[in-house]
Design a protein around this motif. Structure first.
Motif, mmCIF file in Angstrom:
data_model
loop_
_atom_site.group_PDB
_atom_site.id
_atom_site.type_symbol
_atom_site.label_atom_id
_atom_site.label_comp_id
_atom_site.label_asym_id
_atom_site.label_seq_id
_atom_site.Cartn_x
_atom_site.Cartn_y
_atom_site.Cartn_z
ATOM 1 N N GLY A 11 0.756 -1.144 -0.354
ATOM 2 C CA GLY A 11 -0.068 0.025 0.089
ATOM 3 C C GLY A 11 0.468 1.040 0.104
ATOM 4 N N SER A 68 3.109 -0.378 10.811
ATOM 5 C CA SER A 68 3.050 -1.216 12.080
ATOM 6 C C SER A 68 4.098 -2.229 12.250
ATOM 7 C CB SER A 68 1.347 -1.641 11.513
ATOM 8 O OG SER A 68 1.778 -2.832 10.174
ATOM 9 N N THR A 77 3.115 -5.845 8.859
ATOM 10 C CA THR A 77 1.621 -5.946 7.828
ATOM 11 C C THR A 77 2.256 -8.186 7.904
ATOM 12 O OG1 THR A 77 1.199 -4.369 7.227
ATOM 13 C CG2 THR A 77 1.404 -6.176 5.213
ATOM 14 N N GLU A 91 -9.494 6.035 -0.483
ATOM 15 C CA GLU A 91 -9.778 5.067 0.608
ATOM 16 C C GLU A 91 -10.631 6.061 1.665
ATOM 17 O OE1 GLU A 91 -5.550 3.207 2.826
ATOM 18 O OE2 GLU A 91 -5.115 5.400 2.659
#
Ligand code: F6R
Length: 607
Positions: A301, A349, A352, A487
């Motif tokens: 992403g 994060s 993933t 998004e």
């Protein structure tokens, strides 16, 4: 995905759990639930939708107790219903768990258990809780350990049993769990943010570890029930950093955080005198660095768009051929990787699943694997053999903004470090550092234009399609701008290299299909300008990002956002910000849930 919070101590657990769930809502918000131990009885409440629905329900309840577990769900197995929401009880009603992850062999296990146990939901978690119950013989930890030996898949779980009312047991494989320690009170959560208000002392559970907390004491074991010694670590983030601080949304706050966190990212890592950068976590000797023949950047992403910008930096400054691989594709194409390859896994994060799987594959093949990660102590940070934290602070809006910027910053510094070792002069390095140091002020000047950008968004809020265009280093910026728009505002947006338009996509354009283009003054300026003229000739509306003083921009566009110039390699650090602000205002004007867009979760821990 899915967020877990648990508490055991002397305080009322419910407010701690609800506040903690709010912090973890970015991990999923299809449904939420809580269970509390109250006088040897477990009470549970669940609700479909966001945490506020659960909170509302708890107001009419008499839930109380000092021990409890809670969960916010991002649906994998089973639809979005209250039945499928966590916590899940075992058939006896005495054992309850919350679970993050996927039990791959749950069908098989369910078949075996169905004679003795009753299943009320479609979830793999209900199979897991009954599996634990099937091994229960008065000791919850042993039951968890024994049950997990039969499980294939991933889990972060917390369990409690009404026959052992002073105990919580948690276990991890593949889905993160952090335990916060405040003397004889303990917090367990999927990341550290729910506990920041109470403690900074944490331990990170490793895969295959089980923790038991009871009567103010904590012990850690492996699945063979051997005791494991853990180190207590100190978290730097504070609770205030995780709050909205007066902004309407986390996303807006995080957009505004960018100048400050960018400074945090580069602080102590540049050396003006030598015109170089030094990222200590690289853990490579100069000879190893010189021996690198190829760099692969793996990410998903937004992080993959940051990686595309990193590719420019590594190739230009260090002359090392660099590829970008979307992590979910990397390991399935049998990548050619060897001990002359350096792989960077880039992830906000650090959890993933696709990126983590790619890390493991690259390590297996003998590459140097390093992390560029935001969340301290996250799995990717720990499984890579070095790397750098990007220091963006907690990013809670699902749409990534400041983490992207800091990923670009860190990759630029790595490229500079390699570049100075391999080919660029101190003077070239010093020019880049000088330009880097000017970035925060330039970011601030863009942020001051928020109201003007909002006015532009008002003009375009009814458009259903958008085309984002950029060339060279601005192509990934266009991709990122289009991702932000789709998004959070659910508007269809495509991104193309501007030069590709004439090979097909230009057929899409019409007065109803506006173009958002990046035309800053870099080596491709003239080429980009010709492409915009081609677009303009199709009666399309054009919004342009251009550099201050570029009078041509006005003739080519319906709307222009002027931004300060910088070195070409650093342009994405500035050019992306107006696109973030535009997407934000579009979503607000369309009354979308900016911080928690539909169908998404921030930390994607399933492949
Ligand atoms: C989009 C977004 C996602 C993430 C992607 C990778 O705004 O946030 O596309 O960039 O899911 O996540 P991390 O960086 O946590 O690996």
């Amino acid at each position: 995905m899915c967020g877990i919070v648990a508490y055991i101590g002397n305080k009322p657990a419910l407010p701690i759990l609800i506040k903690g769930l709010r912090r973890l809502e970015y991990r999923g918000y299809d449904s939420a639930g809580v269970a509390l131990m109250c006088d040897r009885k477990i009470e549970r409440l669940r609700s479909v939708g966001k945490i506020e629905n659960l909170e509302e329900k708890t107001k009419d309840s008499c839930l109380s107790g000092n021990i409890g577990i809670a969960h916010t769900r991002w649906a994998t197995h089973g639809g979005v219903t209250e039945e499928n929401a966590h916590p899940h009880f075992s058939t006896s009603g005495k054992l309850v768990i919350v679970h993050n992850g996927i039990i791959e062999n749950y069908r098989e296990l369910r078949e075996k258990l169905k004679e003795k146990f009753e299943f009320k939901s479609e979830t793999d978690t209900e199979v897991l809780v009954n599996l634990i119950e099937s091994h229960y013989d008065g000791d919850l930890r042993l039951a968890v350990e024994k049950a997990l030996l039969h499980v294939r898949g991933t889990y972060g779980l917390v369990a409690m049993h009404s026959d052992e009312p002073d105990k919580l047991v948690a276990a991890r494989l593949g889905s993160p769990l952090v335990v916060g320690i405040d003397e004889d009170e303990f917090y367990i959560a999927s990341d550290a943010t729910p506990m920041l208000a109470y403690t900074k002392k944490v331990i990170f559970l490793e895969d295959g570890e089980v923790v038991e907390i009871s009567n103010g004491k904590m012990e850690t074991f492996n699945l063979k029930d051997e005791s494991v010694t853990k180190c207590v670590e100190e978290i730097e983030w504070d609770d205030e950093q995780a709050e909205k601080q007066g902004y309407d949304h986390f996303m807006l706050k995080e957009i505004y955080d960018q100048p400050t966190v960018f400074e945090d990212a580069i602080r102590g890592r540049i050396n003006m005198g030598d015109g170089t950068a030094h990222l200590g976590g690289l853990n490579m000797t100069d000879d190893e660095m010189r021996g690198i023949e190829r760099i692969i950047l793996i990410a998903c992403g937004t992080a993959s768009y940051a990686a595309m910008i990193g590719k420019y930096a590594f190739e230009r400054l260090a002359g090392i051929p660099t590829e970008v691989d979307v992590a979910s594709e990397f390991r399935y194409r049998d990548p050619i990787v060897n001990d002359k390859t350096l792989v960077f896994a880039i992830s906000q994060s650090g959890e993933t699943a696709d990126t983590l799987a790619a890390v493991r594959e690259a390590k297996r093949k003998g590459a140097f694997v390093r992390g560029v990660v935001n969340v301290v102590g996250s799995t990717i940070a720990r499984e890579t053999d070095g790397g750098s934290y990007i220091h963006a602070g907690p990013e809670l809006a699902v749409a990534s903004t400041k983490a992207y910027t800091n990923m670009v910053a860190i990759m630029t510094l790595y490229a500079l470090q390699f570049g100075r070792l391999k080919r660029i002069t101190p003077a070239t390095g010093q020019r880049l550092i000088k330009a880097l140091l000017e970035i925060p002020e330039k970011m601030n000047s863009i942020l001051k234009q928020t109201d003007e950008i909002k006015k532009i968004a008002e003009k375009y809020k009814d458009s259903r399609d958008f085309m984002y265009l950029g060339r060279g280093i601005n192509f990934p910026v266009a991709l990122e701008g289009s991702l932000k728009l789709k998004e959070i505002s659910y508007i269809h947006a495509e991104a193309y290299p501007a030069g590709e338009m004439k090979h097909g996509p230009i057929a899409l354009l019409s007065p109803e299909f506006p173009v958002f283009a990046l035309m800053t003054k870099n080596q491709l300026y003239e080429k980009t300008r010709s492409n915009i003229e081609e677009v303009r000739a199709r009666d399309t509306k054009v919004i342009l990002i251009a550099n201050e003083g570029d009078e041509n921009a006005k003739e080519l566009a319906d709307d222009v956002i002027y931004i300060p110039p910088t070195m070409e390699l650093l342009e994405p650090l500035l050019n992306t910000i107006p696109l973030q602000i535009f997407a934000y205002h579009m979503a607000v004007l369309l009354e979308k849930d900016v911080d928690r867009p539909r169908n998404l979760a921030k930390s994607v821990t399933v492949e």
